[in-house]
Design a protein around this motif. Structure first.
Motif, mmCIF file in Angstrom:
data_model
loop_
_atom_site.group_PDB
_atom_site.id
_atom_site.type_symbol
_atom_site.label_atom_id
_atom_site.label_comp_id
_atom_site.label_asym_id
_atom_site.label_seq_id
_atom_site.Cartn_x
_atom_site.Cartn_y
_atom_site.Cartn_z
ATOM 1 N N ILE A 136 44.480 36.014 43.987
ATOM 2 C CA ILE A 136 43.284 36.557 43.341
ATOM 3 C C ILE A 136 42.047 36.291 44.198
ATOM 4 N N THR A 194 48.911 40.179 40.729
ATOM 5 C CA THR A 194 47.473 40.271 40.959
ATOM 6 C C THR A 194 46.990 41.704 40.798
ATOM 7 N N LEU A 251 46.946 42.547 37.092
ATOM 8 C CA LEU A 251 45.840 41.882 36.397
ATOM 9 C C LEU A 251 44.509 42.570 36.677
ATOM 10 N N VAL A 252 44.281 42.952 37.934
ATOM 11 C CA VAL A 252 43.020 43.586 38.302
ATOM 12 C C VAL A 252 42.930 44.991 37.724
ATOM 13 N N THR A 254 42.575 41.391 31.821
ATOM 14 C CA THR A 254 43.330 40.274 31.268
ATOM 15 C C THR A 254 42.609 39.722 30.051
ATOM 16 N N GLU A 313 37.858 34.914 37.427
ATOM 17 C CA GLU A 313 38.044 35.469 38.762
ATOM 18 C C GLU A 313 38.427 36.949 38.691
ATOM 19 N N VAL A 314 39.309 37.294 37.759
ATOM 20 C CA VAL A 314 39.712 38.697 37.589
ATOM 21 C C VAL A 314 38.499 39.517 37.130
ATOM 22 N N ARG A 345 36.764 42.829 38.858
ATOM 23 C CA ARG A 345 36.527 44.076 38.113
ATOM 24 C C ARG A 345 35.043 44.461 38.128
#
Length: 192
Positions: A81, A108, A111-112, A116, A125-126, A130
């Motif tokens: 990530i 990863t 998730l991106v 999430t 972090e995600v 975004r």
């Protein structure tokens, strides 16, 4: 050459089955007007150290910038990530407006792309990635196979072996040169 060796020592049936189970994988050259950002994370050693790294290349395979660093947590998902986050920040800072970002971490990428839960361990972090994607630029996030991500893998391993949180590269490290050349020439690796 591999094919001819297999033919020489295998029966015709096993050669056909072996060739069907193989896939050629090469670095995917971006279309004109785009840059390709390859990112990767790595978890090495005992005690374990996680690192991340990545690089930006144009449609000719020329190195336009890169980075590596040690991750704050010894987690491969966190490293993957952080590689994407730092890579996208570098692309934005360099003014690239059309980016294809490739990661060999399907988790990863998922998730991106999908977002999430706010309770996910790496939700902040995600969310930061975004937010970057919502800026005024065109970024495509895709999964790539490990064999097509060798340069980013090498930089991620350098990150796992350093104490620096982030090193930005203007020139590629000398040990990366053979991999960059192979990618630029379209050399494919066999994936079984």
């Amino acid at each position: 050459m591999l094919h001819y060796c297999a033919v020489a020592f295998d029966t015709p049936t096993s050669v056909a089955a072996n060739m069907l189970s193989q896939q050629l994988v090469a670095w995917p050259c971006p279309p004109n007007g785009y840059v390709c950002l390859n990112v990767d994370g790595s978890l090495l050693g005992s005690p374990q150290s996680a690192g991340f790294g990545g690089l930006i290349r144009n449609s000719f395979g020329s190195f336009l910038g890169g980075f590596y660093g040690v991750a704050a947590q010894a987690s491969i998902l966190y490293a993957e990530i952080m590689a994407m986050l730092h890579g996208l920040e570098l692309c934005w800072d360099k003014g690239f407006k059309h980016v294809i970002c490739l990661s060999d971490s399907l988790q990863t990428v998922t998730l991106v792309k999908n977002g999430t839960s706010p309770h996910h361990k790496f939700a902040n972090e995600v969310f930061s990635i975004r937010q970057l994607l919502d800026r005024d630029w065109n970024v495509v996030i895709n999964h790539t196979l490990r064999e097509g991500n060798a340069c980013a893998d090498m930089l991620a391993k350098m990150g796992a072996n350093t104490i620096s949180p982030l090193v930005k590269l203007v020139e590629p490290p000398s040990e990366l040169s053979p991999h960059l050349s192979a990618d630029a020439w379209g050399v494919a690796f066999i994936r079984k």
